[in-house]
Write a protein that holds these residues in place. Structure first.
Motif, mmCIF file in Angstrom:
data_model
loop_
_atom_site.group_PDB
_atom_site.id
_atom_site.type_symbol
_atom_site.label_atom_id
_atom_site.label_comp_id
_atom_site.label_asym_id
_atom_site.label_seq_id
_atom_site.Cartn_x
_atom_site.Cartn_y
_atom_site.Cartn_z
ATOM 1 N N UNK A 199 26.191 9.027 5.563
ATOM 2 C CA UNK A 199 27.396 8.702 4.904
ATOM 3 C C UNK A 199 27.396 9.001 3.470
ATOM 4 N N UNK A 200 28.525 8.447 2.805
ATOM 5 C CA UNK A 200 28.628 8.659 1.243
ATOM 6 C C UNK A 200 28.880 7.045 0.734
ATOM 7 N N UNK A 201 28.274 6.841 -0.297
ATOM 8 C CA UNK A 201 28.193 5.532 -0.778
ATOM 9 C C UNK A 201 28.681 5.492 -2.360
ATOM 10 N N UNK A 202 29.334 4.592 -2.643
ATOM 11 C CA UNK A 202 30.137 4.305 -3.833
ATOM 12 C C UNK A 202 30.271 2.810 -4.174
ATOM 13 N N UNK A 203 30.283 2.725 -5.544
ATOM 14 C CA UNK A 203 30.799 1.204 -5.775
ATOM 15 C C UNK A 203 32.201 1.213 -6.186
ATOM 16 N N UNK A 204 32.757 0.148 -5.998
ATOM 17 C CA UNK A 204 34.263 -0.095 -6.732
ATOM 18 C C UNK A 204 34.167 -1.169 -7.770
ATOM 19 N N UNK A 205 33.124 -1.329 -8.178
ATOM 20 C CA UNK A 205 32.865 -2.428 -9.162
ATOM 21 C C UNK A 205 32.156 -2.287 -10.566
ATOM 22 N N UNK A 206 31.298 -1.325 -10.637
ATOM 23 C CA UNK A 206 30.534 -1.286 -11.854
ATOM 24 C C UNK A 206 30.492 0.504 -12.466
ATOM 25 N N UNK A 207 29.558 1.004 -11.504
ATOM 26 C CA UNK A 207 29.715 2.565 -12.110
ATOM 27 C C UNK A 207 30.447 3.416 -11.135
ATOM 28 N N UNK A 208 30.510 4.689 -11.498
ATOM 29 C CA UNK A 208 31.193 5.653 -11.009
ATOM 30 C C UNK A 208 30.375 6.821 -10.367
ATOM 31 N N UNK A 209 29.296 6.655 -9.906
ATOM 32 C CA UNK A 209 28.459 7.647 -9.386
ATOM 33 C C UNK A 209 28.544 7.381 -7.745
ATOM 34 N N UNK A 210 28.753 8.590 -7.180
ATOM 35 C CA UNK A 210 28.766 8.637 -5.538
ATOM 36 C C UNK A 210 27.312 8.984 -5.107
ATOM 37 N N UNK A 211 27.018 8.377 -4.073
ATOM 38 C CA UNK A 211 25.398 8.794 -3.485
ATOM 39 C C UNK A 211 25.545 9.261 -2.173
ATOM 40 N N UNK A 212 24.597 10.375 -1.835
ATOM 41 C CA UNK A 212 24.313 10.761 -0.549
ATOM 42 C C UNK A 212 23.427 9.981 0.297
#
Length: 667
Positions: free
Chosen positions: A424-437
């Protein structure tokens, strides 16, 4: 031979850390921080490290279970899916699709977790939950003010003259911001912490403000009154880029500073000092989640937003009213994953009032509840009512990894995979704008399956299998399709492991807001469109000595329910023996008043329920304050939510978990 993979934390948290996961003989043996991740830089918290234990735990659910005569029996996936699909088909034909409630939360992140919406939309539309127990009131509040809830990039803190941490224990819930606080303090940035509890973050602050719980909005009003008295407001921003300032001035005329001092229990000189701090821009404000979990919660966030606006700290480097950062999630093509156009009918309950909705539902009644990514019997307020509601429904289906309080009440429990067992792909909606694999790096135990596999199999049985006839990779590419023009593709993400999304590092720097007026709105037009007057208000918690003197006389203490240090909500309690008892933290004045010492056994109670636990005395906590960490399981003493109210916040989209008065007795 051991092999290390780069991965990501899926937990619902500010930081969305990068992982290095070591696998040996097909088993996860170690979870560390990814040293190459630009934000988390190799440092992770104990919650993230616990995912190794969680993945390997002997208590994992391994096979589909069905309750027969009050006992769970092992059944095949075919039987489970056939029977669930058959019941869903019968419900659709006899009652309509909204006779099914999808009860969900955000226990785990992941782009493909959105596919639950695809399934229910293609089914025809079910009863859905709106709002959020966690942060719904604050998100709605900032949407009224700015048009959305956006935050500054983490590194922008180095442009700040002052940083105000308002109601957020960064050391516990946002550890990588804590590192930045330590760094900017060394370079001369003034650090202020405002919180009812003197926490780990407050220990490093230059200034700590102890405030009466639920009264933060009044503190903001008092600071604004001082700003105006001292002539520190940003008149250019107010005149050119805002609407409704006259309404704010009228509001401030309704209450004197002496009254505010009494309400907040904050000394007069603090208001003046904070006015100078906000006037010495850029001042960056980080808002926490707790203070919007009151009946006046949305108004509280809006008043703090207004303070940032009046002082000219919006749209400038080093400033901002940082709560959520929805521009991160808005980067993805969620519509292509969820197919909202396929929904033909819908009904909504708020997440806070789902139990009441179930018990009162007619035309149609709720005949089935399907629970994903959540544990409502522990996490939803007013536990006793939630339990009654779930027990009243004919069929409850729970997707789970462990036998939680909610799973124990289910008719079917479907075992699901952990983060390391699915891609899956993981991302924050609160602090930083990096998407992780996050790759799939180990096989799931027993017959555990991914949510996507379960949705696909049910879709086949219900006649819309074609809508799920895509591989996991194809779904991931679908969600990333809106980012292709920025050079962000699945292939590139797999190669680099983490990529920066195309979001603004300084939101609103062009002063083009997403409100109906295009300006910052002290009086919200969106609220007016929704049938509310949109004005900022003098508003109190529902349970306080001011709004309900009779209740406060009976229950004189304010109960907070903060996040546990080592568990993401309720997820890890069963894996950490030292957490399997209830700790009741009390302010020093309560300990003196009740003659309490450390580890005394006490009962905390109100009209909704009671809990028994051992005392811990908090140093420097605001008077008449009690804390019990949220997330505790029933078999370890019970959830603090037996005490909390299930009211909705003032804007209808948040909880009132912290708006809770209790009493205490020594046993």
């Amino acid at each position: 031979m051991a092999k290390t993979y780069q991965s990501s934390c899926p937990l619902n948290c500010w930081d969305t850390c990068g992982f290095e996961v070591t696998v040996e003989n097909g088993k996860v043996v170690k979870v560390d921080g990814d040293k190459h991740h630009p934000i988390t830089q190799g440092k992770i918290c104990s919650r993230g490290r616990m995912l190794e234990t969680r993945t390997n735990a002997k208590e994992r659910l391994l096979y589909p279970l069905k309750k027969v005569n009050g006992q769970f029996i092992k059944i095949s996936w075919k039987q489970a899916l056939d029977e669930i699909a058959e019941k869903m088909g019968e419900i659709k034909e006899k009652y309509g699709t909204t006779a099914i409630l999808h009860s969900h939360d955000y226990a785990n992140n992941g782009l493909l977790k959105n596919l639950d919406q695809r399934f229910f939309n293609c089914y025809g539309g079910v009863t859905e939950l709106t709002g959020s127990i966690c942060w719904g009131s604050g998100i709605e509040a900032q949407t009224w003010d700015f048009g959305s809830s956006y935050s500054h990039a983490p590194e922008d803190i180095y442009n700040s003259q002052n940083v105000v941490i308002w109601g957020r224990n960064v050391a516990r819930t946002n550890m990588h911001l804590f590192q930045h606080l330590q760094a900017v303090k060394k370079q001369g940035t003034k650090l202020v912490v405002i919180d009812p509890i003197f926490n780990q973050t407050a220990k490093i602050a230059d200034m700590y403000v102890s405030i009466k719980p639920g009264m933060d909005g009044f503190l903001a009003i008092g600071i604004m009154k001082e700003l105006l008295r001292l002539g520190l407001e940003d008149q250019t921003f107010i005149k050119n880029y805002t609407v409704g300032f006259a309404d704010l001035l009228a509001l401030m005329e309704q209450i004197k500073l002496d009254e505010i001092i009494e309400i907040t229990e904050v000394h007069r000189e603090v208001f003046t000092e904070l006015a100078y701090i906000y006037g010495n821009r850029p001042t960056m404000t980080y808002l926490g989640l707790g203070m919007q979990r009151y009946a006046n919660g949305g108004n509280t966030i809006r008043l703090i937003d207004a303070l940032a606006a009046v002082s000219g700290n919006i749209g400038i480097p080093g400033g901002g009213a940082n709560f959520g950062n929805l521009q991160v999630g808005q980067s993805f093509n969620i519509r292509s994953l969820t197919l909202p156009e396929r929904k033909t009918v819908s009904r909504t309950f708020t997440m806070m009032k789902q139990a009441e909705g179930v018990l009162q539902a007619k035309n149609p009644p709720i005949k089935m509840i399907i629970v994903t990514c959540g544990n409502p019997l522990t996490q939803v307020p007013n536990t006793n009512v939630v339990k009654k509601a779930f027990q009243s429904v004919e069929t409850v289906v729970v997707f789970e990894q462990f036998m939680t309080d909610t799973a124990e009440l289910a008719d079917y429990v479907l075992p699901t995979t952990t983060v390391f067992e699915e891609e899956d792909i993981y991302y924050s909606s609160m602090y930083h704008a990096y998407v992780n694999y996050g790759p799939a790096i180990v096989e799931p135990p027993g017959e555990a399956k991914s949510d996507l596999w379960i949705w696909t199999e049910l879709a086949k049985r219900l006649g819309f299998g074609d809508d799920f006839a895509y591989s996991r990779e194809e779904f991931l590419k679908m969600g990333l399709s809106s980012l292709k023009k920025y050079g962000i593709t699945l292939e590139k993400l797999k190669e680099e492991k983490h990529l920066l999304l195309p979001v603004k590092s300084v939101p609103w720097d062009d002063y083009q807001f997403k409100t109906p007026s295009g300006k910052y709105e002290f009086t919200s037009n969106l609220a007016i469109q929704k049938g509310m007057d949109g004005k900022l208000k003098i508003a109190y918690p529902a349970e306080s000595s001011i709004s309900n003197r009779e209740l406060a006389a009976k229950y004189p203490y304010t109960l907070l329910t903060i996040h546990p240090l080592r568990s993401n909500h309720s997820q890890h309690y069963h894996l950490i023996e030292s957490m399997q008892s209830i700790r009741i933290e009390v302010s020093e004045d309560i300990a003196i008043e009740k003659g309490l010492k450390e580890n005394d056994l006490v009962k905390v109670f109100n009209d909704r329920g009671e809990l028994v636990g051992n005392v811990k005395i908090m140093k420097k906590a605001h008077p008449k304050t009690i804390n019990i960490d949220e997330g505790q399981w029933n078999k370890f003493g019970g959830s603090v939510n037996v005490l909390t109210p299930d009211l909705e916040s003032d804007n209808g989209l948040g909880s009132t978990l912290y708006d809770c008065l209790v009493n205490l007795e020594k046993i």
